[in-house]
Write a protein that holds these residues in place. Structure first.
Motif: not given
Length: 240
Positions: A14-27, A68-73
């Motif tokens: 779960x932590x990794x999923x949240x971090x990935x959302x931010x990482x993808x946003x920064x990419x 990113x939208x799909x990942x967050x949803x």
């Protein structure tokens, strides 16, 4: 590097999923920053080929937005986040829209060159004024993204205050363009190009401001979108 302010759950996945959302946003943000830089370089130099690349590159940015939208949803559906986790996901969803709009504005700058070639080139003074404004806007965008990444409300507040200088630059460029068009009809086409680029930069500043507001919402749990600067300062500096 993972942000220590994100996660902290028993589930490392779960932590990794949240971090990935931010990482993808920064990419995605890095792509749009490059797109904006290339668009400005193309306009400044009259490089039509580079401007066309900027225009074509927009599809890649849009693809990132969908991902990113799909990942967050997916996080919302499976994890049903609450409190700070929910704020994080919502803030990413809001920020991705602002970053996508920055990409659109970069494309608008490129199109100003592609569609305005027949009118000739801006003067060096006009290009210099745009360059000064562009530097401030790019710095503001970078600092806004960093404040969001670090969930730093104080840094976001400082960046918010930079918007006034960008608005002042925009007003000066528009005033000069109107004066040029008034005194020389042959300058109308070129001055409209310059005005369009300046407007696009001013809007990038607005989206940077939005990203700062999302960062403050994430850090303080308060929506500050419609507050005055003084009220935002009070929210940020209020003791927990």
């Amino acid at each position: 590097m993972p942000n220590s302010k994100i996660g902290g759950h028993y589930s490392q996945a779960y932590d990794a999923e949240l971090q990935q959302a931010v990482d993808r946003l920064m990419q995605m943000a890095a792509l749009t920053q490059q797109q904006l830089s290339d668009a400005l370089a193309a306009f400044a130099s009259g490089d039509v080929a580079l401007a066309q690349q900027v225009k074509d590159f927009d599809r890649k940015v849009n693809s990132f937005e969908v991902d990113i939208d799909e990942h967050c949803l997916d996080i919302l559906a499976r994890r049903q986040p609450a409190a700070s986790d929910l704020r994080l996901v919502l803030s990413v969803l809001k920020s991705v829209n602002d970053i996508e709009r920055v990409g659109d504005l970069a494309k608008r700058i490129a199109k100003a060159l592609l569609k305005g070639a027949e009118y000739g080139r801006p003067s060096q003074a006009q290009l210099d004024a745009l360059s000064v404004m562009a530097q401030k806007v790019q710095q503001m965008l970078q600092r806004a993204l960093e404040a969001f990444k670090q969930i730093d409300a104080q840094a976001a507040l400082h960046v918010l205050r930079e918007d006034k200088a960008i608005d002042d630059d925009y007003a000066q460029i528009i005033a000069h363009s109107l004066s040029s068009m008034k005194h020389d009809a042959q300058q109308i086409g070129v001055s409209l190009q310059v005005s369009n680029v300046a407007k696009a930069l001013e809007r990038v500043g607005d989206h940077s401001r939005n990203i700062c507001q999302h960062a403050i919402f994430l850090a303080r749990g308060r929506n500050v979108a419609h507050l005055s600067d003084a009220e935002v300062t009070e929210v940020v500096e209020k003791k927990p």
